[in-house]
Scaffold this motif. Sequence first.
Motif, mmCIF file in Angstrom:
data_model
loop_
_atom_site.group_PDB
_atom_site.id
_atom_site.type_symbol
_atom_site.label_atom_id
_atom_site.label_comp_id
_atom_site.label_asym_id
_atom_site.label_seq_id
_atom_site.Cartn_x
_atom_site.Cartn_y
_atom_site.Cartn_z
ATOM 1 N N SER A 1 37.830 30.030 27.468
ATOM 2 C CA SER A 1 38.965 30.258 26.569
ATOM 3 C C SER A 1 39.212 31.744 26.355
ATOM 4 C CB SER A 1 38.711 29.564 25.222
ATOM 5 O OG SER A 1 38.528 28.179 25.401
ATOM 6 N N TYR A 2 38.627 32.581 27.194
ATOM 7 C CA TYR A 2 38.831 34.033 27.190
ATOM 8 C C TYR A 2 38.337 34.698 25.913
ATOM 9 C CZ TYR A 2 41.983 32.791 31.029
ATOM 10 O OH TYR A 2 42.516 32.279 32.187
ATOM 11 N N ALA A 3 37.272 34.172 25.319
ATOM 12 C CA ALA A 3 36.701 34.826 24.144
ATOM 13 C C ALA A 3 36.101 36.169 24.559
ATOM 14 C CB ALA A 3 35.621 33.944 23.519
ATOM 15 N N PRO A 4 36.143 37.176 23.697
ATOM 16 C CA PRO A 4 35.542 38.479 24.035
ATOM 17 C C PRO A 4 34.079 38.323 24.433
ATOM 18 C CG PRO A 4 36.882 38.656 22.048
ATOM 19 C CD PRO A 4 36.818 37.199 22.383
ATOM 20 N N ARG A 5 33.648 39.069 25.429
ATOM 21 C CA ARG A 5 32.296 38.923 25.964
ATOM 22 C C ARG A 5 31.234 39.161 24.891
ATOM 23 N NH1 ARG A 5 32.820 39.597 31.613
ATOM 24 N NH2 ARG A 5 34.776 38.557 32.165
ATOM 25 N N PRO B 1 38.911 36.796 35.763
ATOM 26 C CA PRO B 1 39.686 36.158 36.849
ATOM 27 C C PRO B 1 39.746 34.649 36.675
ATOM 28 C CG PRO B 1 37.544 36.907 37.645
ATOM 29 C CD PRO B 1 37.694 37.444 36.259
ATOM 30 N N ARG B 2 40.783 34.033 37.196
ATOM 31 C CA ARG B 2 40.984 32.602 36.981
ATOM 32 C C ARG B 2 39.897 31.758 37.618
ATOM 33 N NH1 ARG B 2 41.058 28.489 35.427
ATOM 34 N NH2 ARG B 2 42.695 27.163 34.587
ATOM 35 N N TRP B 3 39.352 32.184 38.762
ATOM 36 C CA TRP B 3 38.293 31.409 39.397
ATOM 37 C C TRP B 3 37.048 31.365 38.519
ATOM 38 C CZ3 TRP B 3 33.639 33.707 40.116
ATOM 39 C CH2 TRP B 3 33.594 35.109 40.196
ATOM 40 N N ALA B 4 36.816 32.457 37.764
ATOM 41 C CA ALA B 4 35.653 32.475 36.868
ATOM 42 C C ALA B 4 35.830 31.485 35.725
ATOM 43 C CB ALA B 4 35.446 33.888 36.323
ATOM 44 N N VAL B 5 37.075 31.298 35.282
ATOM 45 C CA VAL B 5 37.335 30.298 34.242
ATOM 46 C C VAL B 5 37.006 28.900 34.762
ATOM 47 C CG1 VAL B 5 39.153 29.234 32.846
ATOM 48 C CG2 VAL B 5 39.074 31.716 33.114
ATOM 49 N N THR B 6 37.368 28.640 36.012
ATOM 50 C CA THR B 6 37.038 27.345 36.609
ATOM 51 C C THR B 6 35.528 27.119 36.636
ATOM 52 O OG1 THR B 6 39.018 27.392 37.996
ATOM 53 C CG2 THR B 6 37.221 25.969 38.712
ATOM 54 N N VAL B 7 34.787 28.152 37.006
ATOM 55 C CA VAL B 7 33.322 28.047 36.991
ATOM 56 C C VAL B 7 32.822 27.827 35.569
ATOM 57 C CG1 VAL B 7 31.170 29.268 37.481
ATOM 58 C CG2 VAL B 7 33.091 29.453 39.064
#
Length: 453
Positions: free
Chosen positions: A298-302, A126-132
């Motif tokens: 940057s949405y790298a795989p977990r 989710p986008r909020w998690a990217v902000t965190v």
Amino acid sequence: MTGERVVGDGREVNLVLDFCLKIGEMLLSSGAGAADVSVTMRALAHHFGLAQAEIDVTFTSLSMSVQPDPEASMVVAIRQVKLREIDYEDLTQTDHLVRHVLNGDLTLTEARRWLARIISSGHHTPRWAVTVGWGVMCGGVALQLGGDVTVLVIASLAAMGIDRLQLFLAKRRLPFFYQQVAGGGFAMLLTVAAVGVGIPVDPSLVVTANIVMLLAGIGFMGALQDALTGFYITANARLLEAVLATAGIIAGVSAGLSIGGLLGVDVGRLVPGRFGIGDFAISAIGAAIGACAFAFSSYAPRRSLLPIALISGAGYVIYLSILTNDFDRPWAAGVAAFAIGVVSYPVASRLGVPPLVLVVTGVVTMLPGLSIYRGLSLLADGGSGTTPGLLAMFTAASVALALSAGVILGEYVAQPVRRNARRLEYRLAGPRLIGPSRIRGRQRSRRSRVDEA
């Protein structure tokens, strides 16, 4: 390399060109280098029977031309790359699609449907998690630079505010330069507010952590990598983007300082980036946290986050160890990047991600963004700051070149040489950070196959 089949009519030629261009757009817009994009597109075209396709990759456009028959007219297709952001999830999925196609597992129609799903689907994060994640990154950078808890908290809050502000401005199509101005200004104003209410904080540390965040995605290292691989136009464009992004931050920070002065808040002398070498363990932990959070944002795989943290932390220890033994920064950065490149290739193969994901995130804490900032700031002041500014810019270029050369050399050393693969690898002119890297030929089949990198 033998193509899967020979393309027939003009409609099929257009479909192949369109597919190759869309793949190239996905890779280029997600952070891949021009050389990797060109090789991947050429491999796909050859696989579908367009052995003589000509490909041109620049910073914002892709072009592809083919003449199936000497007596036929040349078919030319061009695609503009309108959006550029680091997106390792799309990069990884596109890389997997390319490998399935070259393995002969998918037809052109099936591959086009798969690509359409990648383009149309969103992210799992989710986008909020990217902000965190950006906040955690700046906290890690502050820890890496020796900041205390107060600095970590304020730097993290500033980073999250910057991310939401830039996202708001991006949706309104404000040019990237102005987004950087807003980001630098927000970081400085938050620091001014903290000092104004009496919070004991080092303004230089807070601003430095946020500058690293704002400059983490610039293409200075990518520009030199493109130059080393022969894509000079793209290299110049990326270099200009880096300079404009840094100039925007300088303008924003200066505006914040001016507003603080008008309000009667004295933050003292602001010197971003000039900090000594502290405890190795604390700095390495900060670097590992910063790199891992950058990869997450940057949405790298977990599955790649923990290896990224370990590789980045170890690389930063190597960097500091060499730096404290009277070696210059470029040598320290080059050796550390070489070690990261050597390790990243086999680890990426195990994780099923492109080596680019591990390499870029592994060296992100060593990128010379602060040197660029300092150099441009001194040059803007003029007078006695001109010479130090030029030296800072030269240092930034030297460090970026060392990082690029070290990573590429590390890939050369790490890339395994297998039987029946040497001729293709020689034609590809070196290691690839994404896309096809080696091919297995079979005498009984005309299908070309690519090993999982």
